[in-house]
Design an enzyme around this catalytic site. Structure first.
Site, mmCIF file in Angstrom:
data_model
loop_
_atom_site.group_PDB
_atom_site.id
_atom_site.type_symbol
_atom_site.label_atom_id
_atom_site.label_comp_id
_atom_site.label_asym_id
_atom_site.label_seq_id
_atom_site.Cartn_x
_atom_site.Cartn_y
_atom_site.Cartn_z
ATOM 1 N N TYR A 162 -13.382 -21.356 -91.096
ATOM 2 C CA TYR A 162 -14.740 -21.155 -90.425
ATOM 3 C C TYR A 162 -14.916 -21.471 -89.154
ATOM 4 C CZ TYR A 162 -19.831 -20.450 -90.042
ATOM 5 O OH TYR A 162 -20.969 -20.171 -89.765
ATOM 6 N N SER A 171 -21.025 -20.585 -84.079
ATOM 7 C CA SER A 171 -21.813 -21.757 -84.797
ATOM 8 C C SER A 171 -21.284 -23.035 -84.282
ATOM 9 C CB SER A 171 -20.810 -21.822 -86.206
ATOM 10 O OG SER A 171 -21.236 -23.008 -86.881
#
Length: 215
Positions: A120, A107
Site C-alpha cells: 500500500y 495517501s
C-alpha cells in the site's frame, strides 16, 4: 455526490456488483458501472463510450495488510492502486484533452513507511511520482494532473484503528485538528483541483490530513 451536487454528470465504477449496489443505495444521481481496473481491455471498453470528459478521479484502491508480505498480495495491491490509475489515465487521455483534469488518490503513506502494509505504501508513493510524471507528459494535451494525499479518514479501511482506544488516541494526539477526517473532507479539495480555480496547478500533491504530516 459532491460532483453531482456541483452540476456535473457523474459516472462512477466499482470493482464488484456488490460495491455498485451499495453505492446505488444512496440514491444519488450518478451512473454506476462495474469495472475492474486490472483489466485494460475492460478499462478501454468503458472509456470508449466517452468522447469528452472534464475530470477523471482515480480512487480505486485496496489495503491487504498482512497479505502484502506475499508476492501475490503485493502484486495485487500495486496492480490496483498504481497500475490501475495508469490504465485509466491512458484510456481517458483522448477524452480529457483540451482542458480536462485528473485527480489521483495517493495517501499520507506516500511519505511514510507502513510496516503493516508495504505494498500500500509503495503503491501510493508511486502514485505521487506517476502524478508528477503525467502532469509533465500530458500538459501538451491541455490536461492537468494532481493528487490528494488523505490522512486518517473514517472509512472501512480504518475501522480497526478507530475501534482500538489506544491506537485511536495515539493518532488523534498527533493530528493537530484533533479529529478523524471524513470522506466529505476530500470532496472540496477534489472539486477544486478539477475546476478552473486550479487552472494553473498541475503536478501538485495536496495533503488532506488535519495536519498529521507536519506534526
Amino acid at each position: 455526490m459532491a460532483f453531482a451536487g456541483a452540476g456535473a454528470i457523474v459516472h462512477a465504477t466499482g470493482a464488484t456488483a456488490a460495491e455498485v449496489a451499495a453505492a446505488r443505495a444512496y440514491g444519488t444521481p450518478v451512473s454506476y458501472s462495474v469495472l475492474d481496473v486490472r483489466d485494460m481491455t475492460a478499462v478501454e471498453g468503458y472509456s470508449s463510450q466517452f468522447t469528452s470528459v472534464a475530470a477523471l478521479v482515480n480512487c480505486a484502491g485496496v489495503n491487504l495488510r498482512a497479505a502484502e508480505f506475499t508476492v501475490q498480495g503485493f502484486e495485487t495491491v500495486v496492480d490496483i492502486n498504481l497500475t490501475g490509475s495508469m490504465r485509466s489515465a491512458s484510456a481517458f487521455r483522448g477524452a480529457l484533452s483540451n482542458g480536462g483534469a485528473i485527480v489521483n488518490i495517493a495517501s499520507m503513506f506516500a511519505f511514510f513507511g507502513a510496516a503493516h502494509a508495504p505494498a500500500y505504501a509503495a503503491s501510493k508513493g508511486a502514485v505521487v511520482q506517476l502524478t508528477k510524471s503525467l502532469a509533465i507528459a500530458y500538459a501538451g494535451d491541455g490536461i492537468r494532473v494532481n493528487a490528494l494525499a488523505p490522512g486518517w479518514i473514517e472509512t472501512a479501511m480504518t475501522a480497526a484503528p478507530r475501534a482500538d482506544p489506544a491506537r485511536n488516541a495515539e493518532l488523534m494526539k498527533r493530528t493537530p485538528m484533533g479529529r478523524w477526517g471524513t470522506p466529505g473532507d476530500l470532496t472540496g479539495p477534489a472539486l477544486f483541483l478539477c475546476s478552473p480555480l486550479a487552472g494553473f496547478i498541475t503536478g501538485a500533491i495536496l495533503p488532506v490530513d488535519g495536519g498529521y504530516l507536519i506534526a
